[in-house]
Motif scaffolding. Structure first.
Motif, mmCIF file in Angstrom:
data_model
loop_
_atom_site.group_PDB
_atom_site.id
_atom_site.type_symbol
_atom_site.label_atom_id
_atom_site.label_comp_id
_atom_site.label_asym_id
_atom_site.label_seq_id
_atom_site.Cartn_x
_atom_site.Cartn_y
_atom_site.Cartn_z
ATOM 1 N N GLY A 33 150.755 19.016 -32.068
ATOM 2 C CA GLY A 33 151.079 20.342 -32.601
ATOM 3 C C GLY A 33 152.428 20.761 -32.266
ATOM 4 N N VAL A 34 152.776 20.605 -30.915
ATOM 5 C CA VAL A 34 154.061 21.043 -30.457
ATOM 6 C C VAL A 34 155.197 20.334 -30.970
ATOM 7 C CG1 VAL A 34 155.184 20.901 -27.924
ATOM 8 C CG2 VAL A 34 152.720 21.543 -27.914
ATOM 9 N N TRP A 35 154.989 18.770 -31.012
ATOM 10 C CA TRP A 35 156.171 18.041 -31.604
ATOM 11 C C TRP A 35 156.440 18.466 -33.161
ATOM 12 C CZ3 TRP A 35 159.656 15.546 -28.832
ATOM 13 C CH2 TRP A 35 159.492 15.490 -27.794
ATOM 14 N N ALA A 36 155.163 18.936 -33.764
ATOM 15 C CA ALA A 36 155.404 19.352 -35.105
ATOM 16 C C ALA A 36 156.091 20.620 -35.363
ATOM 17 C CB ALA A 36 154.070 19.369 -35.917
ATOM 18 N N LEU A 37 155.877 21.346 -34.340
ATOM 19 C CA LEU A 37 156.732 22.788 -34.323
ATOM 20 C C LEU A 37 158.078 22.656 -34.060
ATOM 21 C CD1 LEU A 37 153.975 25.276 -32.805
ATOM 22 C CD2 LEU A 37 154.912 25.168 -34.914
ATOM 23 N N LEU A 38 158.402 21.532 -33.121
ATOM 24 C CA LEU A 38 159.878 21.432 -32.691
ATOM 25 C C LEU A 38 160.623 20.917 -34.013
ATOM 26 C CD1 LEU A 38 159.458 19.844 -29.153
ATOM 27 C CD2 LEU A 38 160.586 22.071 -29.612
ATOM 28 N N PHE A 39 160.099 19.863 -34.436
ATOM 29 C CA PHE A 39 160.617 19.227 -35.850
ATOM 30 C C PHE A 39 160.882 20.262 -36.785
ATOM 31 C CE2 PHE A 39 158.955 15.105 -34.249
ATOM 32 C CZ PHE A 39 160.192 14.497 -34.195
ATOM 33 N N HIS A 40 159.673 21.237 -36.933
ATOM 34 C CA HIS A 40 159.765 22.241 -37.993
ATOM 35 C C HIS A 40 161.026 23.218 -37.820
ATOM 36 C CE1 HIS A 40 158.976 25.340 -41.040
ATOM 37 N NE2 HIS A 40 158.829 26.201 -40.107
ATOM 38 N N ARG A 41 161.246 23.648 -36.646
ATOM 39 C CA ARG A 41 162.177 24.365 -36.134
ATOM 40 C C ARG A 41 163.470 24.062 -36.645
ATOM 41 N NH1 ARG A 41 158.972 28.951 -35.774
ATOM 42 N NH2 ARG A 41 157.778 28.978 -33.682
ATOM 43 N N ALA A 42 163.558 22.646 -36.400
ATOM 44 C CA ALA A 42 164.895 22.066 -36.826
ATOM 45 C C ALA A 42 165.045 21.925 -38.348
ATOM 46 C CB ALA A 42 165.071 20.556 -36.071
ATOM 47 N N SER A 43 164.003 21.527 -39.128
ATOM 48 C CA SER A 43 164.100 21.476 -40.402
ATOM 49 C C SER A 43 164.227 22.852 -41.246
ATOM 50 C CB SER A 43 162.833 20.483 -40.871
ATOM 51 O OG SER A 43 161.584 21.428 -40.923
ATOM 52 N N HIS A 44 163.403 23.844 -40.723
ATOM 53 C CA HIS A 44 163.542 25.042 -41.107
ATOM 54 C C HIS A 44 165.174 25.672 -41.014
ATOM 55 C CE1 HIS A 44 161.953 28.956 -42.446
ATOM 56 N NE2 HIS A 44 162.611 29.368 -41.437
ATOM 57 N N PHE A 45 165.684 25.492 -39.914
ATOM 58 C CA PHE A 45 167.167 25.745 -39.810
ATOM 59 C C PHE A 45 168.071 25.345 -40.669
ATOM 60 C CE2 PHE A 45 171.184 24.953 -37.924
ATOM 61 C CZ PHE A 45 171.501 25.941 -37.378
ATOM 62 N N LEU A 46 167.714 23.917 -41.146
ATOM 63 C CA LEU A 46 168.495 23.103 -42.123
ATOM 64 C C LEU A 46 168.224 23.609 -43.669
ATOM 65 C CD1 LEU A 46 168.589 19.609 -40.516
ATOM 66 C CD2 LEU A 46 170.533 21.131 -40.832
ATOM 67 N N PHE A 79 154.715 31.307 -31.018
ATOM 68 C CA PHE A 79 153.474 30.668 -30.347
ATOM 69 C C PHE A 79 152.248 30.136 -31.270
ATOM 70 C CE2 PHE A 79 155.294 34.155 -27.499
ATOM 71 C CZ PHE A 79 155.898 33.397 -26.749
ATOM 72 N N LEU A 80 152.620 29.584 -32.444
ATOM 73 C CA LEU A 80 151.609 29.064 -33.304
ATOM 74 C C LEU A 80 151.080 27.904 -32.341
ATOM 75 C CD1 LEU A 80 150.141 28.268 -35.883
ATOM 76 C CD2 LEU A 80 152.169 27.094 -36.411
ATOM 77 N N PHE A 81 149.657 27.811 -32.244
ATOM 78 C CA PHE A 81 149.157 26.422 -31.642
ATOM 79 C C PHE A 81 148.177 25.831 -32.624
ATOM 80 C CE2 PHE A 81 145.540 24.943 -28.758
ATOM 81 C CZ PHE A 81 146.235 23.783 -28.395
ATOM 82 N N ILE A 82 148.656 24.461 -32.865
ATOM 83 C CA ILE A 82 148.000 23.714 -33.816
ATOM 84 C C ILE A 82 147.348 22.697 -32.773
ATOM 85 C CG2 ILE A 82 148.107 21.775 -35.722
ATOM 86 C CD1 ILE A 82 150.917 23.132 -36.428
ATOM 87 N N ASP A 83 145.861 22.568 -32.989
ATOM 88 C CA ASP A 83 145.031 22.064 -31.791
ATOM 89 C C ASP A 83 144.615 20.789 -32.762
ATOM 90 O OD1 ASP A 83 143.514 20.946 -29.693
ATOM 91 O OD2 ASP A 83 142.273 22.890 -29.568
ATOM 92 N N HIS A 84 144.498 19.596 -32.251
ATOM 93 C CA HIS A 84 144.316 18.351 -32.741
ATOM 94 C C HIS A 84 144.385 18.381 -34.253
ATOM 95 C CE1 HIS A 84 141.561 17.670 -29.294
ATOM 96 N NE2 HIS A 84 141.299 18.917 -29.342
ATOM 97 N N GLY A 85 145.928 18.487 -34.561
ATOM 98 C CA GLY A 85 146.514 18.694 -35.770
ATOM 99 C C GLY A 85 146.317 17.853 -36.764
ATOM 100 N N THR A 86 145.794 16.540 -36.783
ATOM 101 C CA THR A 86 145.762 15.804 -37.720
ATOM 102 C C THR A 86 145.437 16.206 -39.346
ATOM 103 O OG1 THR A 86 145.638 13.784 -36.399
ATOM 104 C CG2 THR A 86 145.107 13.390 -38.740
ATOM 105 N N GLY A 87 146.052 16.179 -40.039
ATOM 106 C CA GLY A 87 145.720 16.577 -41.741
ATOM 107 C C GLY A 87 146.056 18.129 -41.937
#
Length: 171
Positions: A33-46, A79-87
């Motif tokens: 979930g942490v990595w998904a948010l990091l990727f999202h911040r970059a993709s949202h910026f673009l 501070f979104l927290f995605i816990d056990h985020g699969t799916g």
């Protein structure tokens, strides 16, 4: 740089408050979930800069690596927290407030091919249980709780709990 460090410290603190199994910063940094948010911040910026292909390519890589699908157009608060985020799937016009917790298998989706705003708006301090489906363009109020496997098709008032299929308010 100082602001980035402060932001990371606050994020780690917010995760620890919601998941006591996290013993160290290193464990938190291993969470998909942490990595998904990091990727999202970059993709949202673009995405906001009309770099559609590159933003969606980054989102695709994120989905492949984390099992979490977040459209680059989704607006996500602090501070979104995605816990056990699969799916987890978060649609393009979704808006997520601050300090929201989402468990595995959650969908913030639309109900068809309508144009414009078609995904839900999630308030602050909301908890969404595993497998819940929140479908349509409406608001889930602050401090609401959505029970596991619930299907929510209409607005949820602030501070209420919704369970069942279709979702019904129980408190």
């Amino acid at each position: 740089m100082k602001q980035l460090v402060k932001s990371i410290v606050l994020y780690v603190k917010s995760v620890r408050e919601r998941d006591p199994s996290m013993l160290s910063v290193y464990e938190i940094l291993l969470y998909p979930g942490v990595w998904a948010l990091l990727f999202h911040r970059a993709s949202h910026f673009l995405y906001k800069r009309n770099r559609s292909f590159l933003s969606k390519f980054i989102a695709l890589i994120s989905h492949f690596l984390t099992g979490i699908e977040i459209h680059p157009g989704a607006k996500i608060g602090k501070f979104l927290f995605i816990d056990h985020g699969t799916g987890v799937v978060i649609g393009e016009t979704s808006e997520i407030g601050d300090y929201v917790t989402i468990y595995q298998g959650v969908t913030l989706g639309g109900t068809g091919k309508e144009k414009g705003k078609r995904h839900p708006t999630i308030g602050n301090h909301v908890t969404i249980g595993a497998g819940a489906k929140i479908l349509g363009s409406f608001k889930v109020g602050d401090h609401a709780k959505i029970g596991a496997n619930s299907v929510v098709l209409k607005a949820v008032p602030e501070g209420k709990t919704v369970v069942d299929i279709p979702g019904r308010i129980v408190s």
